[in-house]
Design a protein around this motif. Structure first.
Motif, mmCIF file in Angstrom:
data_model
loop_
_atom_site.group_PDB
_atom_site.id
_atom_site.type_symbol
_atom_site.label_atom_id
_atom_site.label_comp_id
_atom_site.label_asym_id
_atom_site.label_seq_id
_atom_site.Cartn_x
_atom_site.Cartn_y
_atom_site.Cartn_z
ATOM 1 N N LEU A 64 -16.839 -12.551 8.968
ATOM 2 C CA LEU A 64 -15.835 -12.697 9.841
ATOM 3 C C LEU A 64 -14.519 -13.353 9.540
ATOM 4 O O LEU A 64 -13.233 -13.048 10.058
ATOM 5 N N ALA A 65 -14.655 -14.340 8.730
ATOM 6 C CA ALA A 65 -13.588 -15.184 7.954
ATOM 7 C C ALA A 65 -12.708 -14.179 7.247
ATOM 8 O O ALA A 65 -11.482 -14.222 7.434
ATOM 9 N N TRP A 66 -13.545 -13.447 6.646
ATOM 10 C CA TRP A 66 -12.805 -12.363 5.852
ATOM 11 C C TRP A 66 -11.770 -11.574 6.652
ATOM 12 O O TRP A 66 -10.700 -11.269 6.466
ATOM 13 N N VAL A 67 -12.507 -10.900 7.810
ATOM 14 C CA VAL A 67 -11.781 -9.894 8.706
ATOM 15 C C VAL A 67 -10.625 -10.636 9.371
ATOM 16 O O VAL A 67 -9.547 -9.850 9.411
ATOM 17 N N ALA A 68 -10.832 -11.753 9.675
ATOM 18 C CA ALA A 68 -9.674 -12.605 10.317
ATOM 19 C C ALA A 68 -8.618 -12.776 9.427
ATOM 20 O O ALA A 68 -7.449 -12.767 9.786
ATOM 21 N N GLY A 69 -8.655 -13.241 8.064
ATOM 22 C CA GLY A 69 -7.899 -13.475 7.419
ATOM 23 C C GLY A 69 -7.072 -12.287 6.886
ATOM 24 O O GLY A 69 -5.940 -12.305 6.872
ATOM 25 N N SER A 70 -7.809 -11.077 6.936
ATOM 26 C CA SER A 70 -7.099 -9.901 6.440
ATOM 27 C C SER A 70 -6.255 -9.401 7.700
ATOM 28 O O SER A 70 -5.128 -8.859 7.735
ATOM 29 N N GLY A 71 -7.110 -9.541 8.869
ATOM 30 C CA GLY A 71 -6.173 -9.356 10.169
ATOM 31 C C GLY A 71 -5.009 -9.659 10.603
ATOM 32 O O GLY A 71 -3.931 -9.313 10.951
ATOM 33 N N ASP A 76 -3.701 -11.893 1.064
ATOM 34 C CA ASP A 76 -2.853 -10.915 0.409
ATOM 35 C C ASP A 76 -3.784 -9.477 -0.037
ATOM 36 O O ASP A 76 -4.762 -9.911 -0.860
ATOM 37 N N PRO A 77 -3.622 -8.482 0.271
ATOM 38 C CA PRO A 77 -4.220 -7.353 -0.075
ATOM 39 C C PRO A 77 -4.340 -7.156 -1.360
ATOM 40 O O PRO A 77 -5.504 -6.575 -2.049
ATOM 41 N N ARG A 78 -3.411 -7.581 -2.266
ATOM 42 C CA ARG A 78 -3.393 -7.248 -3.749
ATOM 43 C C ARG A 78 -4.344 -8.457 -4.348
ATOM 44 O O ARG A 78 -5.009 -7.845 -5.574
ATOM 45 N N THR A 79 -4.747 -9.415 -3.563
ATOM 46 C CA THR A 79 -5.523 -10.282 -4.169
ATOM 47 C C THR A 79 -6.942 -9.895 -3.715
ATOM 48 O O THR A 79 -7.952 -10.229 -4.432
ATOM 49 N N LEU A 80 -7.119 -9.570 -2.626
ATOM 50 C CA LEU A 80 -8.459 -9.474 -1.844
ATOM 51 C C LEU A 80 -8.217 -8.174 -0.761
ATOM 52 O O LEU A 80 -7.666 -8.531 0.125
ATOM 53 N N SER A 81 -8.891 -7.216 -0.872
ATOM 54 C CA SER A 81 -8.582 -6.066 -0.073
ATOM 55 C C SER A 81 -9.330 -6.297 1.316
ATOM 56 O O SER A 81 -10.244 -6.943 1.260
ATOM 57 N N ALA A 82 -8.809 -5.762 2.299
ATOM 58 C CA ALA A 82 -9.324 -5.793 3.659
ATOM 59 C C ALA A 82 -10.722 -5.159 3.854
ATOM 60 O O ALA A 82 -10.943 -4.329 2.899
ATOM 61 N N PRO A 83 -11.466 -5.679 4.767
ATOM 62 C CA PRO A 83 -12.938 -5.066 4.698
ATOM 63 C C PRO A 83 -12.791 -3.433 5.186
ATOM 64 O O PRO A 83 -13.618 -2.831 4.493
ATOM 65 N N TRP A 84 -11.843 -3.018 5.828
ATOM 66 C CA TRP A 84 -11.713 -1.705 6.178
ATOM 67 C C TRP A 84 -11.339 -0.948 5.040
ATOM 68 O O TRP A 84 -11.757 0.433 4.785
ATOM 69 N N GLY A 260 -6.620 -2.011 -11.662
ATOM 70 C CA GLY A 260 -6.279 -2.841 -10.460
ATOM 71 C C GLY A 260 -6.686 -2.242 -9.331
ATOM 72 O O GLY A 260 -6.228 -2.577 -7.986
ATOM 73 N N GLN A 261 -7.958 -1.715 -9.118
ATOM 74 C CA GLN A 261 -8.509 -1.175 -7.855
ATOM 75 C C GLN A 261 -9.426 -2.278 -7.378
ATOM 76 O O GLN A 261 -10.662 -2.355 -7.542
ATOM 77 N N THR A 262 -8.940 -3.106 -6.433
ATOM 78 C CA THR A 262 -9.514 -4.192 -5.973
ATOM 79 C C THR A 262 -10.740 -3.853 -5.272
ATOM 80 O O THR A 262 -11.653 -4.424 -4.906
ATOM 81 N N ASP A 263 -10.441 -2.784 -4.250
ATOM 82 C CA ASP A 263 -11.303 -2.098 -3.299
ATOM 83 C C ASP A 263 -12.515 -1.864 -3.943
ATOM 84 O O ASP A 263 -13.613 -1.949 -3.553
#
Length: 299
Positions: A64-71, A76-84, A260-263
């Motif tokens: 939930l914290a990951w989703v909220a931080g990405s939303g 930064d999506p370059r650092t940590l990709s969004a859950p979706w 560089g494929q973080t996802d």
């Protein structure tokens, strides 16, 4: 002296036999101090009943914290990709067949190393636990191995076995042996000596003694060591699959790092997390079923 005593008792209770009644009432009050105030509920000192799905609450909060931080754009999506984005990469890898192939390779290595390590560690623990000579020959080398991190042996293992499957499986085996041996050996040494004396009195054979006394007595320690062994198995697998590997989840993660494929990296990490949680849950289930006779704080 008798007159003074009788006079004192007469002041306390003038009726005949009052001395006995008075003493009895004092003892009754001391024995049950809450009788006059009514029954009081027993104070619970343990952790209380288990919470349904309690072990999943912590991971769910992290997600939930990951989703909220990405939303909200805090991450930064370059650092940590969004859950979706990770879910999309997960579906893409499954569609391409890459995830299944790498998963089968990693699972084969892990199960093979874990199985061999469990067998060797258990045999060494039983031999060292039941024989002074065995302990003198085995315990020292195992303690030396315990002091040396398994990952520090990888350069030497590469020189001995090359960079093929033998090196990878051997690394996992060496990581698994130590916790199995340590906890099983300690459980063997902690078996009550009265059981040993009873087995000697009943003139049990060595085989029956091991099967009916030693192994059941060492089971709690073995299962505890198994939980540590499973964790170290996955940790070792992650490392060895990033050393000149051509397949496996670790190879997939290392290849994604180069591009560089973080996802994709997160997909591999999520799979490792799921494998670790599922395997630990299976060991916990086995522990609850096999040791259901124990009454502990966790129960």
């Amino acid at each position: 002296m008798a007159t003074i005593w009788d006079a004192g008792e007469a002041k306390l209770s003038p009726r005949p036999g009052s001395r006995i009644e008075h003493s009895g009432s004092r003892l009754a009050k001391m024995a049950s101090p809450i009788s006059s105030a009514g029954p009081r509920a027993r104070r619970r000192l343990g952790p209380g009943p288990a919470i349904p799905l309690g072990l999943q609450i912590g991971p769910a909060l992290l997600v939930l914290a990951w989703v909220a931080g990405s939303g909200f754009g805090w991450i930064d999506p370059r650092t940590l990709s969004a859950p979706w984005t990770v879910v999309e990469a997960f579906a893409r890898l499954i569609e391409q067949g890459r995830l299944q192939d790498n998963f089968v390779t990693s699972a084969t290595r892990a199960l093979l190393g874990l199985g061999i390590g469990l067998l060797i560690g258990t045999v060494l623990a039983v031999v060292a636990g039941l024989s002074r000579i065995g302990e003198a020959l085995i315990d020292g080398p195992v303690q030396i191995k315990r002091a040396i991190p398994t990952l520090a042996l990888i350069p030497l293992l590469i020189l001995w076995f090359g960079i093929g499957e033998s090196m990878k499986v051997t690394t996992i085996v060496l990581a698994v042996i130590v916790p199995i041996y340590i906890h099983t050996h300690n459980a063997l040494r902690s078996i009550d000596s009265r059981y040993v004396e009873l087995a000697e009195t009943l003139r049990m054979s060595r085989k029956d003694f091991i099967l009916q006394v030693v192994l059941p007595g060492a089971l709690p320690g073995f299962l505890l060591g198994l939980r540590f062994a499973v964790t170290l198995c996955w940790v070792s697998l992650v490392v060895v699959e990033q050393i000149n590997a051509t397949s496996g989840l670790g190879y997939m993660i290392d290849l994604a790092r180069n591009y560089g494929q973080t996802d994709v990296i997160l997909v591999g990490l999520v799979v490792y997390v799921l494998l670790g949680l599922v395997s630990d849950g299976l060991v916990r289930l086995i522990e609850r079923r096999a040791l259901s006779w124990r009454r502990t704080l966790a129960n």
